[in-house]
Structure formats: structure tokens, C-alpha cells
Scaffold this active site. Structure first.
Site, PDB file in Angstrom:
ATOM      1  N   THR A 275      -0.705  -0.066  -5.255  1.00 41.28           N
ATOM      2  CA  THR A 275      -1.364   1.142  -4.755  1.00 41.28           C
ATOM      3  C   THR A 275      -2.462   1.521  -5.742  1.00 41.28           C
ATOM      4  OG1 THR A 275       0.698   1.911  -3.743  1.00 41.28           O
ATOM      5  CG2 THR A 275      -0.989   3.569  -4.128  1.00 41.28           C
TER       6      THR A 275
ATOM      7  N   CYS B 176       2.941   2.518  -8.821  1.00 36.78           N
ATOM      8  CA  CYS B 176       3.050   1.297  -8.012  1.00 36.78           C
ATOM      9  C   CYS B 176       1.830   0.397  -8.222  1.00 36.78           C
ATOM     10  CB  CYS B 176       3.177   1.671  -6.533  1.00 36.78           C
ATOM     11  SG  CYS B 176       3.215   0.253  -5.427  1.00 36.78           S
TER      12      CYS B 176
ATOM     13  N   GLY C  60      -0.012   5.893  -7.042  1.00 40.16           N
ATOM     14  CA  GLY C  60      -0.977   4.965  -7.620  1.00 40.16           C
ATOM     15  C   GLY C  60      -0.792   4.762  -9.115  1.00 40.16           C
TER      16      GLY C  60
ATOM     17  N   THR D  41       0.850  -1.194   0.000  1.00 38.55           N
ATOM     18  CA  THR D  41       0.000   0.000   0.000  1.00 38.55           C
ATOM     19  C   THR D  41       0.880   1.237   0.000  1.00 38.55           C
ATOM     20  OG1 THR D  41      -1.958   0.934   1.043  1.00 38.55           O
ATOM     21  CG2 THR D  41      -0.160   0.378   2.501  1.00 38.55           C
TER      22      THR D  41
END
Length: 185
Positions: A163, A160, A157, A2
């Protein structure tokens, strides 16, 4: 994993996180809440790592906050001591970002309590991307803490795979009396 990012600027501190829960290479859930308010809504906390492990740590941390009447640093140090010495806790794989009106801290599974540079925390699989984005925004714009955290998470986001773009954002206002000398809202 995350991405969790915390930004402190002017009279606000924000902790924001994405909502993706992955199991191996599979997305299991996209709307998890990895950022919470603790201790009568006076403390913000976010986690990266194993979800079940993090909930255990949230509970422990909240009990330490109760024990130390909301004193963030004392509660963090006591949790870190337990984390180092308790066999069951040592197996937990998570990292916490916590903040209140006075401080922002990282609590690691190694028993470290770290106060970050630049009032910025970025942890998790997308943490490096979020940190780079947030530093650039802090140094080159007058954007508020919430906007910086949001933009940093969006960039993480985009890069990754662990994410996503489902964000939970919590914010605390810092009273004028708590701001450092010379700082303004």
C-alpha cells in the site's frame, strides 16, 4: 495488493484507495486509480486484487447497475450470482467495495454480498490496518468521512508494503431526506 477503505458518516460516503500495483515483490506502478464513479456518478466503487480482473468486474457491475436502474443491492446480488456460476468469472481474483446514497457493500469472489458493520469497509492487503484506524477515529473523534478514510489509508500505507501514499478519494453527498432518522449533516 492494495488498500481500499469506505467510510459513511453524517451526510457523506467516501471510498478511497491507494495507487500501488505490485507484481510479486516489485512495485510496477504507483499511481493506479482503483476507485471509480459508476452509473452517472451516483455509485462509488473500489477494488482490491488483480487489476485486469477488477476492470472486468467493474464493467459487469456497471452493466448490472444499468439493468437495475442504479439499484445498488440488486446489481450487487446479480453480479455475485454471475460470479458464482460463470466459469470465467470464478477465476477472477478481486474484491469490490461499492457504495451509493443508501448502502455500502462488499462483493467477494465467493459470491458474497456483505453489508459492513459501522458503515465501514476496509479491504485488501492493508485492510486490517485501515479498519482498525478508521474504527478508532469513528469512535473517538468527530472527523468527517473523507478525513477518516484519508488517515486510515495513511496508516495502512505506513505499515503495509503493498500500500502506498498515492490516494484516489471519491465522495458522495447524501441528501438530508436519505439520512437515517435523527442523523444530521
Amino acid at each position: 495488493m492494495t488498500t481500499i477503505v469506505s467510510v459513511r458518516r453524517n451526510n457523506k460516503v467516501v471510498i478511497a484507495g491507494d495507487g500501488q500495483v505490485s507484481l510479486g515483490n516489485t512495485v510496477m506502478k504507483g499511481n493506479a486509480r482503483k476507485v471509480r464513479r459508476l452509473y452517472n456518478n451516483k455509485v462509488l466503487a473500489g477494488f482490491a486484487g488483480g487489476t485486469a480482473d477488477a476492470f472486468t468486474l467493474f464493467e459487469r457491475f456497471e452493466s448490472k447497475l444499468q439493468m437495475h436502474q442504479g439499484h445498488l443491492t440488486k446489481a450487487a446480488v446479480e453480479l455475485a450470482k454471475d460470479w458464482r456460476s460463470d466459469r470465467a468469472l470464478r477465476r477472477l481474483e478481486a474484491i469490490l467495495a461499492v457504495a451509493d446514497e443508501t448502502a455500502s457493500l462488499i462483493i467477494t469472489g465467493n459470491g458474497d454480498v456483505l453489508q459492513p458493520e459501522h458503515d465501514l469497509i476496509a479491504i485488501g492487503s492493508g485492510g486490517n490496518y485501515a479498519q482498525a484506524a478508521a474504527i478508532a477515529l469513528l469512535e473517538n473523534t468527530e472527523l468527517d468521512a473523507r478525513t477518516i478514510a484519508e488517515k486510515a489509508l495513511n496508516i495502512a500505507g505506513d505499515i503495509c508494503v503493498f500500500t502506498n501514499h498515492h490516494h484516489t478519494i471519491e465522495e458522495l453527498e447524501i441528501p438530508q431526506a436519505m439520512l437515517p432518522q435523527g442523523a444530521s449533516a
